[in-house]
Write a protein that holds these residues in place. Sequence first.
Motif, PDB file in Angstrom:
ATOM      1  N   ARG A  15       0.828  -1.209   0.000  1.00  0.00           N
ATOM      2  CA  ARG A  15       0.000   0.000   0.000  1.00  0.00           C
ATOM      3  C   ARG A  15       0.862   1.258   0.000  1.00  0.00           C
ATOM      4  N   ALA A  16       1.928   1.253   0.761  1.00  0.00           N
ATOM      5  CA  ALA A  16       2.831   2.415   0.806  1.00  0.00           C
ATOM      6  C   ALA A  16       3.489   2.635  -0.554  1.00  0.00           C
ATOM      7  N   VAL A  17       3.915   1.557  -1.201  1.00  0.00           N
ATOM      8  CA  VAL A  17       4.528   1.678  -2.534  1.00  0.00           C
ATOM      9  C   VAL A  17       3.506   2.197  -3.534  1.00  0.00           C
ATOM     10  N   TYR A  18       2.305   1.655  -3.520  1.00  0.00           N
ATOM     11  CA  TYR A  18       1.262   2.105  -4.451  1.00  0.00           C
ATOM     12  C   TYR A  18       0.883   3.567  -4.199  1.00  0.00           C
ATOM     13  N   ALA A  19       0.822   3.975  -2.938  1.00  0.00           N
ATOM     14  CA  ALA A  19       0.495   5.367  -2.614  1.00  0.00           C
ATOM     15  C   ALA A  19       1.590   6.300  -3.122  1.00  0.00           C
ATOM     16  N   PHE A  20       2.845   5.906  -2.941  1.00  0.00           N
ATOM     17  CA  PHE A  20       3.955   6.716  -3.450  1.00  0.00           C
ATOM     18  C   PHE A  20       3.887   6.831  -4.968  1.00  0.00           C
ATOM     19  N   ALA A  22       1.285   6.469  -6.919  1.00  0.00           N
ATOM     20  CA  ALA A  22       0.104   7.244  -7.312  1.00  0.00           C
ATOM     21  C   ALA A  22       0.354   8.740  -7.120  1.00  0.00           C
ATOM     22  N   CYS A  23       0.921   9.120  -6.000  1.00  0.00           N
ATOM     23  CA  CYS A  23       1.205  10.543  -5.756  1.00  0.00           C
ATOM     24  C   CYS A  23       2.223  11.080  -6.758  1.00  0.00           C
ATOM     25  N   THR A  24       3.221  10.283  -7.089  1.00  0.00           N
ATOM     26  CA  THR A  24       4.214  10.691  -8.078  1.00  0.00           C
ATOM     27  C   THR A  24       3.567  10.856  -9.446  1.00  0.00           C
ATOM     28  N   ALA A  25       2.695   9.938  -9.824  1.00  0.00           N
ATOM     29  CA  ALA A  25       2.014  10.023 -11.118  1.00  0.00           C
ATOM     30  C   ALA A  25       1.116  11.257 -11.177  1.00  0.00           C
ATOM     31  N   VAL A  26       0.387  11.534 -10.106  1.00  0.00           N
ATOM     32  CA  VAL A  26      -0.478  12.722 -10.074  1.00  0.00           C
ATOM     33  C   VAL A  26       0.367  13.988 -10.209  1.00  0.00           C
ATOM     34  N   ALA A  27       1.499  14.034  -9.529  1.00  0.00           N
ATOM     35  CA  ALA A  27       2.377  15.206  -9.630  1.00  0.00           C
ATOM     36  C   ALA A  27       2.872  15.397 -11.060  1.00  0.00           C
ATOM     37  N   PHE A  28       3.229  14.313 -11.741  1.00  0.00           N
ATOM     38  CA  PHE A  28       3.690  14.421 -13.121  1.00  0.00           C
ATOM     39  C   PHE A  28       2.562  14.861 -14.059  1.00  0.00           C
ATOM     40  N   VAL A  29       1.325  14.476 -13.762  1.00  0.00           N
ATOM     41  CA  VAL A  29       0.195  14.894 -14.597  1.00  0.00           C
ATOM     42  C   VAL A  29      -0.142  16.366 -14.354  1.00  0.00           C
ATOM     43  N   VAL A  30      -0.162  16.778 -13.084  1.00  0.00           N
ATOM     44  CA  VAL A  30      -0.557  18.141 -12.733  1.00  0.00           C
ATOM     45  C   VAL A  30       0.540  19.156 -13.076  1.00  0.00           C
ATOM     46  N   LEU A  31       1.779  18.839 -12.741  1.00  0.00           N
ATOM     47  CA  LEU A  31       2.915  19.752 -12.973  1.00  0.00           C
ATOM     48  C   LEU A  31       4.066  18.990 -13.640  1.00  0.00           C
ATOM     49  N   PRO A  32       3.935  18.649 -14.906  1.00  0.00           N
ATOM     50  CA  PRO A  32       4.947  17.798 -15.547  1.00  0.00           C
ATOM     51  C   PRO A  32       6.344  18.425 -15.591  1.00  0.00           C
ATOM     52  N   ARG A  33       6.442  19.704 -15.923  1.00  0.00           N
ATOM     53  CA  ARG A  33       7.760  20.330 -16.029  1.00  0.00           C
ATOM     54  C   ARG A  33       8.433  20.433 -14.659  1.00  0.00           C
ATOM     55  N   ASP A  34       7.690  20.871 -13.650  1.00  0.00           N
ATOM     56  CA  ASP A  34       8.246  20.989 -12.304  1.00  0.00           C
ATOM     57  C   ASP A  34       8.623  19.624 -11.731  1.00  0.00           C
ATOM     58  N   SER A  35       7.790  18.638 -11.971  1.00  0.00           N
ATOM     59  CA  SER A  35       8.072  17.288 -11.469  1.00  0.00           C
ATOM     60  C   SER A  35       9.324  16.720 -12.105  1.00  0.00           C
ATOM     61  N   THR A  36       9.464  16.918 -13.411  1.00  0.00           N
ATOM     62  CA  THR A  36      10.645  16.417 -14.108  1.00  0.00           C
ATOM     63  C   THR A  36      11.896  17.128 -13.608  1.00  0.00           C
ATOM     64  N   GLU A  37      11.814  18.443 -13.448  1.00  0.00           N
ATOM     65  CA  GLU A  37      12.965  19.204 -12.956  1.00  0.00           C
ATOM     66  C   GLU A  37      13.365  18.745 -11.558  1.00  0.00           C
ATOM     67  N   PHE A  38      12.380  18.541 -10.682  1.00  0.00           N
ATOM     68  CA  PHE A  38      12.696  18.110  -9.323  1.00  0.00           C
ATOM     69  C   PHE A  38      13.278  16.701  -9.300  1.00  0.00           C
ATOM     70  N   ARG A  39      12.609  15.768  -9.950  1.00  0.00           N
ATOM     71  CA  ARG A  39      13.034  14.365  -9.895  1.00  0.00           C
ATOM     72  C   ARG A  39      14.392  14.111 -10.517  1.00  0.00           C
ATOM     73  N   PHE A  40      14.714  14.825 -11.599  1.00  0.00           N
ATOM     74  CA  PHE A  40      15.930  14.514 -12.332  1.00  0.00           C
ATOM     75  C   PHE A  40      17.035  15.551 -12.180  1.00  0.00           C
ATOM     76  N   ASP A  41      16.766  16.646 -11.470  1.00  0.00           N
ATOM     77  CA  ASP A  41      17.792  17.668 -11.302  1.00  0.00           C
ATOM     78  C   ASP A  41      17.930  18.087  -9.842  1.00  0.00           C
ATOM     79  N   LYS A  42      16.883  18.606  -9.265  1.00  0.00           N
ATOM     80  CA  LYS A  42      16.949  19.190  -7.921  1.00  0.00           C
ATOM     81  C   LYS A  42      17.184  18.169  -6.816  1.00  0.00           C
ATOM     82  N   VAL A  43      16.690  16.972  -6.960  1.00  0.00           N
ATOM     83  CA  VAL A  43      16.813  15.988  -5.880  1.00  0.00           C
ATOM     84  C   VAL A  43      18.279  15.607  -5.642  1.00  0.00           C
ATOM     85  N   ARG A  44      19.138  15.757  -6.642  1.00  0.00           N
ATOM     86  CA  ARG A  44      20.553  15.433  -6.489  1.00  0.00           C
ATOM     87  C   ARG A  44      21.377  16.642  -6.036  1.00  0.00           C
TER      88      ARG A  44
END
Length: 73
Positions: A15-20, A22-44
């Motif tokens: 359930r925790a994995v599925y919730a994570f 799902a939340c990640t997918a919703v973030a990519f749908v709602v804010l695709p550019r910001d999500s991509t920038e955060f996941r692949f640039d800012k997090v490092r």
Amino acid sequence: MFFLTICGDFRAFRRAVYAFLACTAVAFVVLPRDSTEFRFDKVRSTGRIGDLSLGGNQSPEGSEKGCSGGPTR
């Protein structure tokens, strides 16, 4: 989630994995550019949260340094 696997509560772990995911997918749908920038640039980027040697640095590099026995303050 590590705790859930140690305790053997695999339903809660799933359930925790599925919730994570799902939340990640919703973030990519709602804010695709910001999500991509955060996941692949800012997090490092450790500069936004402090020096690697700080104990509270939870970035991937900070966690790696903490696990490898690096200096912490």
